[in-house]
Design an enzyme around this catalytic site. Structure first.
Site, PDB file in Angstrom:
ATOM      1  N   GLU A  18       0.586 -41.798  -8.546  1.00 36.35           N
ATOM      2  CA  GLU A  18       1.638 -42.483  -9.321  1.00 36.35           C
ATOM      3  C   GLU A  18       2.940 -41.685  -9.345  1.00 36.35           C
ATOM      4  OE1 GLU A  18       1.589 -45.701 -11.320  1.00 36.35           O
ATOM      5  OE2 GLU A  18       3.593 -45.064 -10.756  1.00 36.35           O
ATOM      6  N   GLY A  62       9.366 -40.851 -10.069  1.00 35.90           N
ATOM      7  CA  GLY A  62       9.129 -39.897 -11.161  1.00 35.90           C
ATOM      8  C   GLY A  62       8.241 -40.449 -12.257  1.00 35.90           C
ATOM      9  N   LYS A  98       9.120 -42.868  -0.359  1.00 36.45           N
ATOM     10  CA  LYS A  98       8.739 -43.657  -1.538  1.00 36.45           C
ATOM     11  C   LYS A  98       8.721 -45.151  -1.222  1.00 36.45           C
ATOM     12  CE  LYS A  98      10.637 -40.172  -4.653  1.00 36.45           C
ATOM     13  NZ  LYS A  98      11.887 -39.665  -5.222  1.00 36.45           N
TER      14      LYS A  98
END
Ligand code: NAP
Ligand code: HSE
Length: 425
Positions: free
Chosen positions: A126, A131, A202
């Site tokens: 996660e 972040g 990401k």
């Protein structure tokens, strides 16, 4: 549950601090007392942001992944060499692994997830994306009823921090980057932040979870923030836009596109107002419509929040065997860069003489491009006009062909700047 941490820097130190600070809440939610017993670091004598009295520190990370008393390993070191070897060893030794390492997951996630499945352990990440924002859990759980049509996000805190400080305070790029490094936001190699590689890692992870396909980092088209100049910010502002560094993934007619680049966004959009180290991800599902997730994109405790959420899921036993639904999915076909449709902002420096705009629009007409907005600034001392144009929606291949043609004219004084525009409707 005994936890071993690989790396006690920004994120690792943050995890120890948050576990201490919120001990009772975390114990209540997980139903267990969590003990971090071991941590591996490069330099055992270095000062830490967290207490280390209760930890056995080692400079040999293999001591942790081979320790039979450790149940869960947190890989918070970074990199794709040693980190990969350690994660593989931990998994083969039957340990669950949680990592914040997007580079590792984006480039080796397919094989590591398969290895975790074969060894009947979990590999969770996660904290690898955006972040502290629980965006992966939102996609996997909260939006599980939807076909995800598109997502667009500001997913690099360092880049957004730099752009915001430059725009609002007129600060120098290098100076703001140094501050982002001191605050623990930047990657070990900050070109990953500045050149969009971190955002591409990401985006590859987000897209595979959103669309249910394998990770395909090599298919992300990537541009960094270094190409944005002050004049673009001024023109964008006059035209009613902010410039943000966006990661965008769309599913169109069974094909996927993934791209990371500077983007003009209408100032009225929520994403245009996400500043500093904050991240935000817009996700459009075909049932729920647009949803937006906002929070700190980097930093010790914000990232620790996401790491510990994975820890709680494993301890509670709420992770499904195939959390991402990947095992049954194939590689999804991709649009080529030329096929991708977008609105474009062009900035041209052209000699001020009659017929220049007519010549430019003649080339546009040949490529079926129309002009939605145009601004021409006063002529400078060199008799050059500074021109900004917003086009209609057009294929990238067409805009590149048109710009190549325009570029050949003697009246064009420098390389034409091309930046994507997204209305995010
Ligand atoms: P960091 O502050 O540089 O910490 C890295 C830690 O790993 C340090 O404690 C370092 O030891 C240790 N380490 C490195 N190589 C080692 C080795 N060979 N053996 C043992 N220990 C080793 O990095 P970070 O910012 O916490 O980032 C860690 C990971 O989280 C990266 O994958 C990063 O991309 C990811 N991440 C970071 C953030 C963030 O805001 N910083 C957010 C999300 C994800 P020493 O301290 O002794 O040098
Ligand atoms: N360097 C990354 C960023 C850390 O600035 O977004 C968080 O992933």
């Amino acid at each position: 549950m005994n936890i071993g941490i690989l790396g006690l820097g920004t994120v690792g130190g943050g995890v120890v601090n948050v576990l201490n600070k919120n001990q009772s809440e975390i114990a209540r939610r997980s139903g267990a007392s969590i003990q971090v017993t071991h941590a591996a670091v490069r330099d055992i004598n270095q000062d830490r942001i967290c207490p280390t009295d209760d930890l056995q520190l080692t400079q040999d990370p293999f001591e942790i992944v081979n320790n039979t008393n450790i149940d869960i390993v947190l890989e918070l070191m970074g990199g794709t060499g040693l980190a990969k070897e350690l994660v593989e060893t931990a998994i083969k030794n039957g340990k669950h692994v949680i990592t914040a390492n997007k580079a590792l997951i984006a480039t080796h996630g397919n094989e590591l997830l398969a290895l975790a499945k074969d060894n009947n352990v979990h590999l969770l990440f996660e904290a690898a994306v955006a972040g502290g924002i629980p965006i992966l859990k939102s996609l996997e759980q909260g939006l599980s009823a939807n076909k995800i049509e598109m997502l667009a996000g500001i997913i690099n805190g360092t880049g957004n921090f730099i752009l915001t400080e430059m725009r609002d305070k007129g600060r120098d790029f290098a100076d703001v980057l140094k501050e982002a490094q001191a605050l623990g936001y930047a990657e070990a190699d900050p070109t990953f932040d500045v050149e969009g590689i971190d955002a591409a890692h990401k985006l590859a992870i987000l897209a595979s979870i959103a669309f249910g396909c394998e990770l395909q980092f090599d298919k992300v088209s990537t541009e960094g923030i270094s190409k944005i100049e002050g004049e673009d910010v001024t023109f964008a502002t006059e035209l009613g836009y902010s410039i943000k560094h966006l990661g965008i993934a769309k599913q169109i007619d069974g094909k996927m596109q993934m791209r990371v680049h500077p983007t003009l966004i209408p100032k009225t959009r929520l994403l245009a107002n996400v500043d500093g180290v904050m991240n935000a991800v817009l996700v459009k599902g075909n049932a729920v419509g647009p949803t937006l997730y906002y929070g700190a994109g980097a930093g010790d405790e914000a990232t620790a929040s996401a790491v510990i959420a994975d820890l709680v899921d494993i301890i509670k036993g709420t992770v499904s065997d195939d959390i991402l639904g990947w095992q049954s999915f194939e590689t999804m076909p991709h649009q080529t860069v030329d096929e991708i449709e977008s609105i474009f902002y062009l900035r041209l420096l052209a000699t001020d003489k009659p017929g220049v705009l007519a010549d430019i629009t003649t080339v546009f007409a040949k490529h079926n491009i129309s002009v939605e907005a145009v601004i021409q600034k006063q002529i400078d001392a060199q008799n050059n006009a500074h021109i900004a144009i917003i086009t209609n929606q057009v294929k990238t291949g067409e805009i590149n062909a048109a710009v190549n043609e325009i570029q050949k004219n003697d009246f064009i004084q420098e390389t034409v700047k091309i930046i994507h525009v997204e209305t995010l409707d």
